[in-house]
Motif scaffolding. Structure first.
Motif, PDB file in Angstrom:
ATOM      1  N   THR A 150       4.608  -7.357  -4.416  1.00  0.00           N
ATOM      2  CA  THR A 150       4.256  -5.992  -4.684  1.00  0.00           C
ATOM      3  C   THR A 150       3.094  -6.295  -5.720  1.00  0.00           C
ATOM      4  O   THR A 150       2.777  -7.458  -6.480  1.00  0.00           O
ATOM      5  N   VAL A 183       3.118  -0.879  -5.085  1.00  0.00           N
ATOM      6  CA  VAL A 183       2.951  -0.970  -3.910  1.00  0.00           C
ATOM      7  C   VAL A 183       2.978  -2.294  -3.311  1.00  0.00           C
ATOM      8  O   VAL A 183       2.911  -3.143  -4.144  1.00  0.00           O
ATOM      9  N   ARG A 184       3.391  -2.408  -1.935  1.00  0.00           N
ATOM     10  CA  ARG A 184       3.372  -3.841  -1.564  1.00  0.00           C
ATOM     11  C   ARG A 184       2.078  -4.207  -1.054  1.00  0.00           C
ATOM     12  O   ARG A 184       1.264  -3.244  -1.014  1.00  0.00           O
ATOM     13  N   GLY A 230       9.573   0.194  -1.557  1.00  0.00           N
ATOM     14  CA  GLY A 230      10.826   0.128  -0.779  1.00  0.00           C
ATOM     15  C   GLY A 230      11.890  -0.782  -1.714  1.00  0.00           C
ATOM     16  O   GLY A 230      11.662  -1.202  -2.646  1.00  0.00           O
ATOM     17  N   GLY A 263      -0.933  -4.756   1.019  1.00  0.00           N
ATOM     18  CA  GLY A 263      -1.421  -4.125   1.936  1.00  0.00           C
ATOM     19  C   GLY A 263      -1.531  -2.479   1.900  1.00  0.00           C
ATOM     20  O   GLY A 263      -1.765  -1.945   2.520  1.00  0.00           O
ATOM     21  N   GLY A 264      -0.737  -2.107   0.599  1.00  0.00           N
ATOM     22  CA  GLY A 264      -0.788  -0.694   0.489  1.00  0.00           C
ATOM     23  C   GLY A 264       0.498   0.152   0.786  1.00  0.00           C
ATOM     24  O   GLY A 264       0.665   1.326   0.380  1.00  0.00           O
ATOM     25  N   ASP A 265       1.440  -0.646   1.379  1.00  0.00           N
ATOM     26  CA  ASP A 265       2.652   0.132   1.852  1.00  0.00           C
ATOM     27  C   ASP A 265       3.551   0.280   0.548  1.00  0.00           C
ATOM     28  O   ASP A 265       3.336  -0.197  -0.501  1.00  0.00           O
ATOM     29  N   PRO A 266       4.467   1.509   0.617  1.00  0.00           N
ATOM     30  CA  PRO A 266       5.371   1.698  -0.366  1.00  0.00           C
ATOM     31  C   PRO A 266       6.289   0.649  -0.815  1.00  0.00           C
ATOM     32  O   PRO A 266       6.580  -0.285   0.123  1.00  0.00           O
TER      33      PRO A 266
END
Length: 144
Positions: free
Chosen positions: A139, A97-98, A105, A100-103
């Motif tokens: 990440t 994950v990035r 990408g 901050g928790g976002d996918p």
């Protein structure tokens, strides 16, 4: 007298505070889902991914080592970029994950994979157990 602080933080090892744990500085929990994936899981995931890529390479490219690396890179870029985990990651229960928790990408997966294929950035890591390839891609590998 010279002490560890004179040499630099990257050589000093992990912090020695009693409440320290990998991922604390990143705002991640100590254990459970969302905590930093430990090295044992990472190595097992890498072995699973490499074995799968070696089988594909043997079936289609007569076990050429460059082909195996190319299959591994393609697998990591596509699967990590779209699903957040490769085959080995999924089996051992970790994902990329990035911060901050976002996918992760696609762009981060490409950067991360290219550096991972160089090997050295993956084996040089910080106190939060993030390799240079993860630091550059912004990440982190976490438990699912």
């Amino acid at each position: 007298m010279i002490d560890r602080r004179d040499i630099g933080s990257w050589l000093s090892g992990p912090p020695t505070e009693p409440d320290y744990y990998p991922g604390r500085a990143l705002g991640l929990p100590r254990t459970g889902s969302g905590s930093v994936a430990r090295p044992g899981r990472r190595v097992v995931a890498l072995c699973i991914d490499w074995a799968a890529c070696l089988l594909i390479s043997a079936a289609f490219f007569q076990s050429d080592s460059i082909a195996t690396l190319a299959v591994f890179a393609a697998e990591q870029m596509v699967l990590v970029g779209t699903a957040g985990f490769g085959l080995g990651h999924r089996v051992v229960g970790i994902k990329v994950v990035r911060l901050g928790g976002d996918p992760a990408g696609i762009p981060a997966a490409i950067i991360r994979t290219l550096l991972l294929c160089l090997v050295i950035p993956a084996v040089v890591f910080d106190a939060d157990q993030r390799g240079l390839h993860d630091k550059v891609a912004k990440t982190v590998l976490v438990r699912m």
